[in-house]
Design an enzyme around this catalytic site. Structure first.
Site, short mmCIF file in Angstrom:
data_model
loop_
_atom_site.label_atom_id
_atom_site.label_comp_id
_atom_site.label_asym_id
_atom_site.label_seq_id
_atom_site.Cartn_x
_atom_site.Cartn_y
_atom_site.Cartn_z
N GLY A 11 0.76 -1.22 0.17
CA GLY A 11 -0.04 0.12 0.03
C GLY A 11 0.75 1.45 0.05
O GLY A 11 1.86 1.31 0.81
N ARG A 72 0.68 -4.75 -5.92
CA ARG A 72 0.79 -6.27 -5.25
C ARG A 72 1.24 -7.40 -6.36
O ARG A 72 0.69 -7.14 -7.28
CB ARG A 72 -0.39 -6.56 -4.59
CG ARG A 72 -0.94 -5.37 -3.70
CD ARG A 72 -1.34 -5.75 -2.29
NE ARG A 72 -2.04 -4.64 -1.74
CZ ARG A 72 -1.60 -3.71 -0.57
NH1 ARG A 72 -0.42 -4.66 0.12
NH2 ARG A 72 -2.12 -2.80 0.02
N ASP A 103 5.49 -5.11 5.90
CA ASP A 103 6.01 -6.50 6.10
C ASP A 103 5.88 -7.40 4.64
O ASP A 103 6.90 -8.10 4.70
CB ASP A 103 5.48 -7.14 7.32
CG ASP A 103 3.91 -7.27 7.42
OD1 ASP A 103 3.29 -6.78 6.24
OD2 ASP A 103 3.29 -7.45 8.41
N THR A 125 4.30 2.68 5.46
CA THR A 125 2.87 2.34 5.49
C THR A 125 2.06 3.11 6.65
O THR A 125 2.85 3.57 7.60
CB THR A 125 2.59 0.80 6.12
OG1 THR A 125 1.48 0.48 6.34
CG2 THR A 125 3.58 0.55 7.08
N ASP A 127 -0.30 2.33 8.49
CA ASP A 127 -0.74 1.79 9.60
C ASP A 127 0.21 1.76 11.09
O ASP A 127 -0.40 1.36 12.09
CB ASP A 127 -1.21 0.02 9.45
CG ASP A 127 -2.11 0.07 8.29
OD1 ASP A 127 -2.85 0.98 8.31
OD2 ASP A 127 -2.32 -1.11 7.56
N ASP A 129 2.41 -0.33 11.69
CA ASP A 129 2.35 -1.71 12.16
C ASP A 129 3.30 -2.63 12.10
O ASP A 129 3.59 -3.77 11.97
CB ASP A 129 1.03 -2.50 11.57
CG ASP A 129 1.32 -2.55 10.22
OD1 ASP A 129 2.11 -1.89 9.50
OD2 ASP A 129 0.46 -3.44 9.58
N ARG A 171 -6.09 -2.96 9.72
CA ARG A 171 -6.67 -4.20 9.94
C ARG A 171 -6.13 -4.89 11.13
O ARG A 171 -6.87 -5.55 11.65
CB ARG A 171 -6.29 -4.80 8.58
CG ARG A 171 -6.86 -4.93 7.28
CD ARG A 171 -6.54 -5.88 6.10
NE ARG A 171 -5.14 -5.59 6.01
CZ ARG A 171 -4.53 -5.17 5.03
NH1 ARG A 171 -5.35 -4.31 4.17
NH2 ARG A 171 -3.34 -5.05 4.89
N ARG A 211 -25.62 12.87 31.50
CA ARG A 211 -25.09 14.11 32.00
C ARG A 211 -25.22 15.54 30.88
O ARG A 211 -24.48 16.40 31.12
CB ARG A 211 -23.71 14.06 32.73
CG ARG A 211 -22.37 13.76 31.77
CD ARG A 211 -21.18 13.53 32.55
NE ARG A 211 -19.97 13.10 31.67
CZ ARG A 211 -19.36 13.78 30.90
NH1 ARG A 211 -19.57 14.94 30.85
NH2 ARG A 211 -18.20 13.16 30.18
N ARG A 243 -24.62 8.15 13.44
CA ARG A 243 -24.32 8.14 12.03
C ARG A 243 -22.90 7.42 11.99
O ARG A 243 -22.29 7.45 13.08
CB ARG A 243 -24.19 9.67 11.49
CG ARG A 243 -25.56 10.29 11.67
CD ARG A 243 -26.48 9.73 10.35
NE ARG A 243 -27.47 10.44 10.28
CZ ARG A 243 -28.77 10.06 10.65
NH1 ARG A 243 -28.79 9.18 11.60
NH2 ARG A 243 -29.63 11.00 10.62
P1 ATP Z 1 1.06 -3.04 3.42
O1 ATP Z 1 1.42 -2.74 4.88
O2 ATP Z 1 0.52 -1.57 3.02
O3 ATP Z 1 0.01 -3.93 3.06
P2 ATP Z 1 2.95 -4.56 2.48
O4 ATP Z 1 4.42 -4.58 2.12
O5 ATP Z 1 2.94 -5.37 3.76
O6 ATP Z 1 2.33 -3.18 2.80
P3 ATP Z 1 1.77 -6.61 0.65
O7 ATP Z 1 0.89 -6.71 -0.37
O8 ATP Z 1 1.67 -7.61 1.91
O9 ATP Z 1 2.19 -5.23 1.42
O10 ATP Z 1 3.22 -7.07 -0.02
C1 ATP Z 1 3.64 -6.50 -0.79
C2 ATP Z 1 4.20 -7.40 -2.06
O11 ATP Z 1 5.62 -8.00 -1.42
C3 ATP Z 1 3.64 -8.38 -2.52
O12 ATP Z 1 2.69 -8.00 -3.41
C4 ATP Z 1 4.66 -9.48 -3.10
O13 ATP Z 1 5.08 -9.04 -4.23
C5 ATP Z 1 5.72 -9.21 -1.99
N1 ATP Z 1 5.59 -10.49 -1.08
C6 ATP Z 1 4.93 -10.47 -0.21
N2 ATP Z 1 5.01 -11.60 0.59
C7 ATP Z 1 5.74 -12.08 0.21
C8 ATP Z 1 6.93 -13.56 0.11
N3 ATP Z 1 6.45 -14.49 1.24
N4 ATP Z 1 7.80 -13.73 -0.38
C9 ATP Z 1 8.12 -12.98 -1.31
N5 ATP Z 1 7.49 -11.71 -1.86
C10 ATP Z 1 6.50 -11.26 -0.98
#
Ligand code: ATP
Length: 319
Positions: A11, A72, A103, A125, A127, A129, A171, A211, A243
């Site tokens: 993201g 992704r 991550d 990111t 988040d 996180d 999330r 109150r 709302r």
């Molecule tokens: P966000 O926190 O915004 O979701 P993120 O980096 O965790 O960011 P992901 O979609 O989980 O976002 O991962 C980004 C990309 O990293 C994936 O689309 C994929 O190309 C690569 N990736 C994720 N997991 C693996 C893995 N186990 N091995 C190799 N590449 C990976």
């Protein structure tokens, strides 16, 4: 090392551009060549790679999103996909890589490092996180976007004496909900790390109403469930008109805050320093305002912790 690559993945987050700029400028400052890889690991597989110059990163420090685009890429999770990426690194003579993302992005960076190409991860990111860093790039900007929205909602909430449920991103991590809730004096904050809070929320709402409170703001992290469902449940149990606002992707956009620009500049430059000093498979971060780095494997094996002291404080202040 003569030539490095940089990509953004997962993201997008405000401040990623400032991080790209820092990587490119710091690398060129040290006499390296820098190649930008577009669309994250998908672009690496496809060879969507081009040389970046000092001017390539001009006029982007203040822009949200990412100049290198993000994507992704499921294929990169496979051995075959990773080998295609490695072929492209070889073809372009790229000896090290800086990957900006979350991550998932670091999983990819770990795989490339294991195949002999040193990678450094930069946490980007909204988040917040990621363990091993107090803040991720984009978190502060997203927080300010949320606060701006809540301030506006608060005006109409007061005029109509309503309860407002605001769903924010997160999330798995409640950081955005917790920090925005504390910063905006929300009556209640629901985070994924602490469930079973509904009765407490209902009781607090009723107490407030008795109150003479004119409005109530309830922040819900998306990981807890839908804001619409929470609002329905509250309305059923309190009979107060409720709302819902789902802030959605507005939280990911916008010009990065000063704090995010500075953080991104420091982390991007630190990542280049680590590559130049022969490090591999590390993630840069900031802890107690000091630049740090950690083994990516440790980061991936550690769970991010929301600050539960702050959560308790938010409850004490919204008594
Ligand atoms: P966000 O926190 O915004 O979701 P993120 O980096 O965790 O960011 P992901 O979609 O989980 O976002 O991962 C980004 C990309 O990293 C994936 O689309 C994929 O190309 C690569 N990736 C994720 N997991 C693996 C893995 N186990 N091995 C190799 N590449 C990976």
């Amino acid at each position: 090392m003569k030539r490095i690559g940089v990509l953004t993945s997962g993201g997008d987050a405000p401040g990623m551009n400032a991080a790209i700029r820092a990587v490119v400028r710091k690398a060129i400052y040290h006499g390296l060549e820098v190649y930008g890889i577009k669309y994250g690991y998908q672009g690496l597989i496809d060879g969507n790679i081009e040389k970046m110059e000092l001017g390539s990163v001009g006029d982007i420090i203040q822009r949200g999103g990412t100049k290198l685009y993000s994507a992704r890429c499921e294929e990169f999770k496979t051995e075959e996909g990773q080998m295609k990426g490695i072929e492209q690194l070889k073809k372009h003579g790229i000896e090290g890589l800086i990957a900006i993302g979350g991550d998932g992005t670091f999983m990819g960076a770990k795989k490339i490092t294991e195949k002999g190409y040193p990678c450094i991860g930069v946490p980007g990111t909204i988040d917040n996180d990621i363990p091993g860093t107090d803040f991720t790039i984009g978190f502060d900007t997203a927080l300010n976007t949320i606060i701006d929205a809540i301030d506006k909602i608060r005006d109409t909430a007061t005029s109509h004496e309503r309860t407002y449920v605001i769903e924010v991103m997160g999330r798995d991590a409640g950081d955005l909900a917790l920090w925005s809730g504390l910063a905006d004096g929300a009556e209640s904050i629901l985070i994924p790390e602490s469930t079973d809070q509904m009765q407490e929320v209902v009781d607090r709402l009723k107490r407030g109403h008795e109150r003479g409170k004119k409005h109530s703001i309830i922040i819900v992290a998306e990981g807890v469930g839908s804001g619409v469902d929470v609002a329905q449940q509250l309305e059923d149990e309190t009979e107060l008109e409720t709302r819902v606002t789902v802030l959605g992707h507005t939280q990911r956009g916008g010009s990065p805050s000063a704090a995010d620009r500075v953080l991104a500049s420091r982390l991007g430059a630190h990542a280049v320093d680590l590559l130049l000093n022969g490090h591999a498979g590390r993630m840069v971060g900031i802890q107690q305002n000091l630049l740090v780095d950690h083994d990516i494997i440790d980061i991936l094996n550690t769970e991010h912790q929301v600050d539960l002291d702050m959560y308790r404080l938010s409850k004490e202040l919204s008594i």
